[in-house]
Design a protein around this motif. Structure first.
Motif, PDB file in Angstrom:
ATOM      1  N   LEU A 215       1.106  -1.449   0.327  1.00  0.00           N
ATOM      2  CA  LEU A 215       0.145   0.361  -0.033  1.00  0.00           C
ATOM      3  C   LEU A 215       1.135   1.408   0.277  1.00  0.00           C
ATOM      4  O   LEU A 215       0.391   2.231   0.597  1.00  0.00           O
TER       5      LEU A 215
ATOM      6  N   GLY B  88      -2.444  -1.315  -7.487  1.00  0.00           N
ATOM      7  CA  GLY B  88      -2.790  -1.460  -6.047  1.00  0.00           C
ATOM      8  C   GLY B  88      -3.278  -3.209  -6.094  1.00  0.00           C
ATOM      9  O   GLY B  88      -3.553  -3.355  -7.318  1.00  0.00           O
TER      10      GLY B  88
ATOM     11  N   LYS C 159      -9.750  -0.182   0.475  1.00  0.00           N
ATOM     12  CA  LYS C 159      -7.861  -0.216   0.255  1.00  0.00           C
ATOM     13  C   LYS C 159      -6.818   0.205  -0.733  1.00  0.00           C
ATOM     14  O   LYS C 159      -6.405   1.026  -0.949  1.00  0.00           O
TER      15      LYS C 159
ATOM     16  N   GLY D  20      -3.629   4.180   2.066  1.00  0.00           N
ATOM     17  CA  GLY D  20      -4.134   3.651   1.218  1.00  0.00           C
ATOM     18  C   GLY D  20      -3.494   4.719   0.462  1.00  0.00           C
ATOM     19  O   GLY D  20      -3.410   5.278  -0.254  1.00  0.00           O
TER      20      GLY D  20
END
Lengths: 330, 242
Positions: free
Chosen positions: A207, B82, B151, B103
């Motif tokens: 992330l 992602g 996220k 995120g």
């Protein structure tokens, strides 16, 4: 929000507690004797060291058992800057901050190549190396150490009592600054990355979190302040010596005890832990080695019984009380 | 159009065990590809390679022309890749909203203020709005899967990797998930979705590829692929001769 960094839900609480303690602690020297102030100065220093260890291990998951390297190095730097370079004592003390930050960079560069357990052991070994080097440095008194010159000490107060007061305020100011800084970091963007990394490093990396950058930041912040605390400790003890300035027991082992007992990953943890430690030390030190055994047993017991420390126990007790109250009202 | 992602003869071995051999794949911007394949075919390994968690042992991986094989996972993410994990990987001691904020800040480089706003929107879209202040570790499986998606979507990826997000869900829950996907995944986002739940996949992707025996054995429109003899053999065993 249960994920808060203090025991309670409100984010305003840490700042309120901080404000209250400032109001109580700042005027205190006008009411108590020198002995009490020295005692409290010691408490503030170890509490700050414990906060910084908690910042690394509790918040960042970086377990170092060599942080005493920075305390010692800061003390020696302070001595060198004042005594050998003849710099102003206040300036020298301030310079121990960037000194600690700079020193932590190569140390981190070496340690960051090691994984968890190796990181911990590596940090210890490096700290031992620091201590041995300090004992060999010319002009620092070798293995037995050396005292600060009186005029350097007197810069912090001409009389003993004014000095004790000033060092008291200085160490308290550092403690407040350290706590404030940790709260600030935890609520910054970096703070989110840090907590994410602690909870799940792989997911955090996916992330966008660079764990090494986060750990390096923690290491630099803690290295800088530990070095400053080392300078204050030198002023308090009036001397540097390898085994005292770089004491594994004082600056790492006892500190870990405090954080574990008080509660890792919470600001309140090291505060509870440091107070408890000082109280235990006062009351048990007459018993000799038994006192160390009791401390060790208490830490192991806490780890087995409640790894979250006293902070979590208190939180749970409060929840239980609130629930009972609700039931009674219903 | 220049491909967004290009895998050329990529292989991956763990020690002596080869999981991936000479896999080639291209993906255009905005394309939606489903990946089918038996367990252990290397599907999740493929995601770990693309998201930078693993290094390929051979071949070349390009993303927007950059060498993906040498990219660190956080850089891959910041460049717009992602992903979700097959087994949800929440930040357990952070709240649901804070999970999504990570995120937005680390992944998309937003300020905290902007991140809070975006997290709020994404949580509403994914149906997690009521759970925003709960600790992530207290969520049930369906909500954990939603959080994985939230996220990854929060960072507005150019390439979104979905790893079995429909696995273990009931049919009704699958419908909800597809609605959410339509909402949070922008039309210009390319998607690779690994999934065993074929009926969920067919409603979202444009084409599918089958990964088996360490390679991509077939790729094309979903009906064609499911009719393919090799795929039928893999999934249903050899057809009985009559």
């Amino acid at each position: 929000m249960t994920g808060d960094i203090m025991t309670s839900g409100s984010q305003k609480l840490p700042l309120a507690v901080l404000g209250l303690s400032v109001a109580v602690m700042v005027p205190l020297p006008f009411f108590v004797d020198n002995g009490t102030m020295r005692y409290l100065t010691d408490l503030f220093i170890i509490m700050s060291v414990a906060q910084l260890w908690n910042l690394l291990a509790g918040f960042g998951g970086v377990v170092s058992i060599g942080q005493h390297a920075f305390v010692g190095a800061g003390g020696y730097a302070f001595f060198g800057l004042t005594t050998h370079l003849g710099l102003n004592p206040f300036l020298s003390m301030a310079l121990t901050l960037p000194f600690g930050a700079l020193l932590s960079l190569p140390v981190f560069a070496i340690l960051s190549r090691m994984r968890v357990a190796y990181f911990a052991i590596g940090s210890w070994v490096l700290a031992e190396v620091f201590m041995l080097v300090a004992g060999k440095l010319p002009g620092f008194g070798g293995g037995s150490g050396i005292s600060l010159r009186p005029q350097i000490v007197k810069a912090f107060g001409a009389s003993t009592s004014s000095r004790v007061e000033n060092i008291y305020w200085l160490s308290f100011a550092i403690l407040v600054l350290v706590i404030f800084l940790i709260i600030l970091v935890m609520h910054s963007r970096r703070g989110y990355s840090l907590r994410a990394m602690r909870d799940n490093e792989t997911a955090a990396m996916a992330l966008g979190v660079n764990p090494n950058a986060v750990k390096a930041m923690l290491f630099v912040v803690s290295g800088a302040f530990l070095s400053l605390l080392g300078a204050v400790n030198t002023l308090q003890k009036l001397r540097v010596n390898p085994s005292g300035s770089f004491s594994l027991t004082d600056w790492t082992v006892f500190i870990i005890f405090m954080v574990v007992i008080g509660g890792m990953g919470r600001i309140i943890g090291p505060i509870i832990g440091a107070v408890l430690f000082v109280l235990l030390r006062e009351n048990l030190s007459g018993y000799g080695p038994i006192y160390m055994i009791i401390l060790g047993a208490a830490a192991i017991g806490m780890m087995l019984f409640e790894p979250g420390g006293i902070a979590v126990l208190v939180q749970r007790w409060k929840l239980k009380k609130a629930k009972t109250q609700e039931l009674e009202e219903a | 159009m220049k491909p967004l992602l290009e895998l050329r003869g990529v292989s991956k071995a763990f020690g002596g065990i080869e999981v991936f051999n000479d896999v080639s794949l291209t993906l255009e911007p905005g394309a939606r590809l489903g990946i089918l394949g038996p367990n252990g075919a290397g599907k999740s390994t493929m995601f770990n390679l693309i998201s930078g968690l693993h290094r390929p042992t051979g071949g070349e991986m390009l993303y927007e022309g950059h060498n993906l094989g040498q990219m660190k996972p956080w850089n891959a993410c910041r460049r717009g890749i992602g992903r979700t994990f097959q087994i949800p990987q929440p930040f357990g001691d952070m709240t649901v909203a804070e999970n999504v904020i990570v995120g937005c800040t680390s992944g998309a480089g937003l300020s905290l203020h902007e991140a809070r706003d975006r997290a709020h929107d994404i949580l509403e879209m994914t149906g997690l709005g009521d759970h925003r202040d709960k600790l992530a570790k207290s969520l049930a499986l369906l909500d954990l899967k939603r959080l994985e998606l939230a996220k990854a979507a929060a960072m507005k990826p150019k390439l979104l990797l979905l790893d079995e997000i429909a696995g273990g869900l009931t049919e009704a829950e699958c419908d909800t998930l597809l609605d959410i996907l339509q909402k949070v995944v922008r039309r210009d986002t390319a998607v690779i979705w690994i999934e065993h739940v074929v009926h969920a996949l067919t409603r979202f992707v444009d084409e599918v590829a089958v990964l088996a025996d360490k390679q991509i054995v077939v790729r094309g429109q979903i009906d064609e692929v499911l009719e393919n003899a090799e795929v039928r053999r893999l999934y249903f065993g050899a057809e009985a001769e009559v």
